[in-house]
Design an enzyme around this catalytic site. Structure first.
Site, mmCIF file in Angstrom:
data_model
loop_
_atom_site.group_PDB
_atom_site.id
_atom_site.type_symbol
_atom_site.label_atom_id
_atom_site.label_comp_id
_atom_site.label_asym_id
_atom_site.label_seq_id
_atom_site.Cartn_x
_atom_site.Cartn_y
_atom_site.Cartn_z
ATOM 1 N N CYS A 174 40.713 39.057 49.994
ATOM 2 C CA CYS A 174 41.187 38.847 50.248
ATOM 3 C C CYS A 174 42.324 39.457 49.778
ATOM 4 C CB CYS A 174 41.029 37.911 51.218
ATOM 5 S SG CYS A 174 39.749 37.637 52.014
ATOM 6 N N HIS A 200 38.833 48.112 32.122
ATOM 7 C CA HIS A 200 37.318 47.228 33.006
ATOM 8 C C HIS A 200 37.060 45.810 32.584
ATOM 9 C CE1 HIS A 200 38.938 50.885 35.566
ATOM 10 N NE2 HIS A 200 39.295 49.912 36.419
ATOM 11 N N TRP A 209 47.638 51.756 50.818
ATOM 12 C CA TRP A 209 48.431 50.724 51.327
ATOM 13 C C TRP A 209 48.340 49.552 51.766
ATOM 14 C CZ3 TRP A 209 47.188 50.817 44.947
ATOM 15 C CH2 TRP A 209 45.659 51.533 44.602
ATOM 16 N N ARG A 265 40.685 32.447 55.302
ATOM 17 C CA ARG A 265 40.002 32.007 54.617
ATOM 18 C C ARG A 265 39.182 30.828 54.134
ATOM 19 N NH1 ARG A 265 43.751 34.064 50.184
ATOM 20 N NH2 ARG A 265 45.484 32.239 51.441
ATOM 21 N N GLU A 266 38.511 30.158 54.584
ATOM 22 C CA GLU A 266 37.683 29.524 54.830
ATOM 23 C C GLU A 266 36.462 29.690 53.413
ATOM 24 O OE1 GLU A 266 38.936 30.116 57.754
ATOM 25 O OE2 GLU A 266 39.680 28.463 58.799
ATOM 26 N N LEU A 267 35.991 30.496 54.337
ATOM 27 C CA LEU A 267 34.781 30.863 53.694
ATOM 28 C C LEU A 267 34.782 31.268 52.325
ATOM 29 C CD1 LEU A 267 31.562 32.103 54.082
ATOM 30 C CD2 LEU A 267 32.599 34.096 54.741
ATOM 31 N N LYS A 268 36.129 32.134 51.702
ATOM 32 C CA LYS A 268 36.619 32.871 50.846
ATOM 33 C C LYS A 268 36.558 31.270 50.103
ATOM 34 C CE LYS A 268 40.614 33.272 47.835
ATOM 35 N NZ LYS A 268 40.362 34.622 46.814
ATOM 36 N N GLU A 293 41.423 57.880 35.061
ATOM 37 C CA GLU A 293 39.952 57.771 35.051
ATOM 38 C C GLU A 293 38.902 57.657 34.539
ATOM 39 O OE1 GLU A 293 40.499 53.574 37.032
ATOM 40 O OE2 GLU A 293 38.414 53.870 36.793
ATOM 41 N N ASP A 306 52.860 56.772 40.075
ATOM 42 C CA ASP A 306 51.796 56.864 39.837
ATOM 43 C C ASP A 306 50.926 57.008 42.083
ATOM 44 O OD1 ASP A 306 51.202 55.213 37.498
ATOM 45 O OD2 ASP A 306 51.908 53.333 39.061
HETATM 46 N N1 GLN Z 1 51.455 51.136 36.707
HETATM 47 C C1 GLN Z 1 50.123 50.449 37.240
HETATM 48 C C2 GLN Z 1 49.552 49.666 35.847
HETATM 49 O O1 GLN Z 1 49.633 49.448 35.298
HETATM 50 C C3 GLN Z 1 49.237 51.638 37.521
HETATM 51 C C4 GLN Z 1 47.674 50.356 38.437
HETATM 52 C C5 GLN Z 1 46.753 51.655 38.893
HETATM 53 O O2 GLN Z 1 46.647 52.425 38.706
HETATM 54 N N2 GLN Z 1 46.399 50.955 39.588
HETATM 55 O O3 GLN Z 1 48.871 48.211 36.513
HETATM 56 ZN ZN ZN Z 2 44.713 53.078 37.853
#
Ligand code: GLN
Ligand code: ZN
Length: 757
Positions: A518, A696, A563, A17-20, A667, A601
């Protein structure tokens, strides 16, 4: 060198990860831009040499980027949004990508169905565009100095437009007349670089369901681009799916070659005859660029043989299915991995070897002793994968074959009645999404425990302390349904992966997610099962510390799957089902231990959607099936929540409803109630917690603001159906901000409740 091997693109962040590292130092003003340039130059050299040493014939230039290729393309076309004008060179580049105190960064979004994120170019009718080929020519020349004549990578005009956004509200393709001439000019310039240049024009947008307008531009564009210079051979490349509609058109233009993904777009095979009838070169993507498994070289040969039944070998070049950007660099640093498992894997550098070997075999070139050895090893790896006990667990297979209970008992309208009575929460009940701030202290506690610097007792005490503080904070703010704060989790998927059988972890399997960021996804190599409860200890401890209801917190099967790198020897839907069963055991343990509300989730549920409409119903059917399976153990009185990290529900609202969760938090904070209208339109019955403020941003929302937001929500959903919560987990925030925000949120709810009396 096998003259017929081809790599669509190579990763650039660096195997260490040199560039990072250098980018982050530069952004922190700890080094100069020259330092960045030096590292970048070394990395390009190293990556070109890897490919050259592996005997790859078609090696790319211009696949490198200091941040992102779409951003580079925007710069190349002079598509600089107004707010950044006046900035120059690297300052301009990085400010477009990351913003600064006064200027908002450009939007970033997912690159097709990958976890890579690109910068979304901003276009407008009034802007003037101008070509800047510096980067492209410099990289070409640089490789040439090392004796490597590269093919030049370029994001195509239709994909560039299709993935951009209009800031002046209009159709992006209206700007075709402004952007396309720059591509013509570009090709004329490229033609002067050298003799016989290969130009790879990437048009991944062709794998989506394209409308007639886009399709009509293909012929026009590629007819023109291919006839500008005899000196430039154009390959149009697509990946991640089939691109049959576009390919049919392209075959009637004078392009030289077409690069197709036969791993993730098997329908591309349907066009072999047509490709054969055209005089095109076929660059056949048969080595998976999206996954970390060793290719089954015999299967790959078979695939090539099928292709060669239609197309003569002379016109076939063997390639990676897409850029290797989506896999880690090399297994060389994986010295803690179990040897058997490691022998099943191939990262980017190892894929170069596979590709070169495969092409030698296919084109009947003599193999060296080493190559013969590698081939033998490949066969052994495939064989052990079909038999290894690490992979195949009869108990798991038996269980998935005999699933008795596919969904929970009771229908929603009856369940919710029981739940409301039992749980006794008010209208507009307040809660949060799960995580609380991940402080440097708590990260250190986890690390120290992992490294053996503190013992389990001390670790537990620290986690418990965090949970208590988290509970106190929520109680002080007046939150009604509490969470424990997730201090024991580094990541919502990794945490579960680490406790499930069948999961592997790499030490250095980093993949670029965006810019310098990354991720190191865990990988599923074998049948999944749960050896012991994964969250019970912390949830029950948390519940013991409060009289309020404590929500259990799990990650759903679809998100865990999306993921991770997933094994390719069984269907994704089968893997998902195994995960679902493991989660259902956890749900059962939690409820038996007195946890009355459990949130599962599904942050990545939407991310997993296929690129083509034709595949959507299949995805939805197993994704919904497995969410329901994951909560199938829940009693009617156990309330199941889910959380999803997005706001566009229009096209999937019925699917979400079918998941049959009692409460869903989503969201929507940044989009007012516009997007929520859909819930009303379809007569959505379950309860909904639309985020009332944006987590955010560090900004603390005022009481008035949240009151206003709740008023908006009440226009589209009745109070009986509404929960009030932030729009996602709070892990990236600071405790002080959280405290103020949540307490404002509760005050706002009180204001509205009084109004409603
Ligand atoms: N329960 C997780 C949190 O609060 C949900 C995260 C997410 O939705 N990406 O971090
Ligand atoms: Zn979320």
């Amino acid at each position: 060198m096998s003259k017929k091997s081809y790599i669509v693109g190579f990763p650039r962040i660096g195997e260490q990860r040199e560039l990072k590292r250098v980018l982050e130092q530069y952004w922190a003003q700890e080094c100069s831009f020259d330092d960045v340039m030096n590292i970048a130059k070394n990395l390009r050299k190293r990556h070109w040499n890897y490919q050259k040493e592996a005997g790859i014939a078609y090696i790319s230039s211009n696949d490198f980027s200091l941040y992102d290729n779409m951003l580079d393309t925007a710069i190349m076309l002079g598509a600089i949004p107004k707010r950044f004008r006046g900035l120059q060179e690297q300052e301009l580049y990085f400010t477009m990508a990351r913003g600064n105190q006064n200027l908002v960064a450009m939007e970033m979004t997912k690159w097709f169905n990958t976890n890579y994120h690109y910068i979304v170019p901003e276009l407008s009718l009034e802007d003037e565009y101008k070509l800047n080929t510096t980067k492209l020519i410099n990289e070409y020349k640089e490789a040439k100095e090392y004796g490597i004549k590269t093919k030049i990578n370029l994001i195509g005009p239709l994909t560039f437009l299709g993935l951009s956004k209009r800031v002046d509200n209009g159709d992006v393709y209206e700007l075709y007349g402004k952007i396309f001439p720059l591509y013509e000019e570009l090709i004329k310039q490229i033609a002067t670089f050298d003799e016989n240049i290969t130009l790879q024009i990437e048009e991944p947008i062709f794998v989506k369901d394209n409308d007639a307008k886009l399709l009509s531009l293909i012929k026009l564009s590629y007819e023109k681009l291919s006839t500008l210079s005899k000196n430039v051979a154009i390959v149009v490349s697509t990946y991640f799916e089939h691109s049959n509609e576009a390919t049919k058109i392209l075959l009637h233009t004078p392009i030289w070659g077409i690069a197709l993904d036969f791993i993730h777009g098997s329908k591309n095979l349907d066009l072999l005859e047509e490709i054969a009838q055209s005089n095109k070169i076929l660059i056949a993507g048969v080595i998976d660029g999206r996954n970390i498994w060793k290719s089954d070289l015999y299967a790959a040969q078979e695939l090539l043989t099928t292709i060669a039944q239609s197309i003569t070998k002379e016109r076939i070049i063997i390639s990676s299915s897409c850029s290797l950007l989506h896999v880690p660099f090399t297994l060389e640093y994986e010295n803690r991995m179990n040897d058997e498992i490691k022998n099943w894997l191939a990262y980017a550098k190892e894929k170069l070897q596979e590709l070169s070997l495969l092409s030698k075999i296919f084109f009947n070139e003599a193999l060296t002793t080493e190559e013969k050895e590698a081939l033998k090893n490949n066969t052994i790896a495939q064989e052990t994968r079909t038999t290894s006990h690490r992979i195949h667990d009869p108990k798991v297979q038996e269980r998935t074959k005999n699933i008795q209970k596919h969904q929970r008992e009771g229908i929603y309208t009856e369940r919710i009645h029981v739940q409301k009575k039992l749980l006794n929460y008010k209208e507009l009940a307040t809660t949060t999404i799960g995580s609380f701030p991940q402080t440097p202290e708590i990260r250190k506690v986890r690390k120290d425990f992992q490294n053996g610097f503190i013992n389990e007792h001390n670790y537990d005490e620290e986690i418990k302390r965090y949970i208590r503080e988290c509970i106190t904070l929520q109680e002080e703010c007046g939150i009604e349904v509490l969470v424990h704060g997730e201090p024991e989790r580094n990541d919502m998927v990794e945490y579960f992966a680490e406790q499930l059988q069948g999961y592997g972890f790499s030490q250095n399997g980093w993949v670029q997610s965006y810019g310098s960021r990354c991720v190191k996804p865990p990988f599923i190599y074998g049948d999944i099962s749960r050896a012991y409860p994964m969250t019970l200890k912390w949830s029950t401890y948390a519940q013991s510390q409060t009289k309020s209801i404590m929500k259990g917190m799990l990650t759903g099967p679809v998100t865990i799957l999306n993921w991770s790198f997933v094994r390719d020897d069984i269907k994704r839907s089968e893997v998902s089902q195994q995960i679902a069963l493991a989660i259902s055991d956890e749900v059962d343990d939690l409820q038996k231990a007195g946890i009355q509300i459990i949130q599962v989730d599904e942050a990545a549920f939407k991310e997993g959607y296929p690129l083509r409409k034709e595949n959507i119903s299949h995805y939805e059917s197993w994704a919904v099936r497995d969410f329901k399976l994951a909560v199938s153990s829940a009693w009617p009185q156990t309330q199941i929540h889910t959380h999803m990290c997005y706001s566009q529900f229009n096209d999937i609202i019925k699917t979400i409803e079918n998941m049959d969760a009692d409460v869903i938090s989503i969201e929507t904070a940044r989009s007012g109630n516009k997007l929520l209208k859909i819930f009303k339109e379809v007569g959505y019955k379950q309860e909904v917690g639309p985020g009332v403020y944006d987590i955010h941003s560090p900004r603390v929302p005022s009481v008035e603001e949240i009151v206003k937001q709740i008023h908006l929500l009440l226009e589209v959903l009745p109070k009986e159906q509404l929960w009030i919560n932030p729009d996602c987990g709070l892990k990236t925030r600071k405790f002080l901000e959280v405290k103020q925000s949540l307490s404002n949120m509760v005050q706002a709810v009180n204001v509205v409740r009084n109004e409603l009396k």
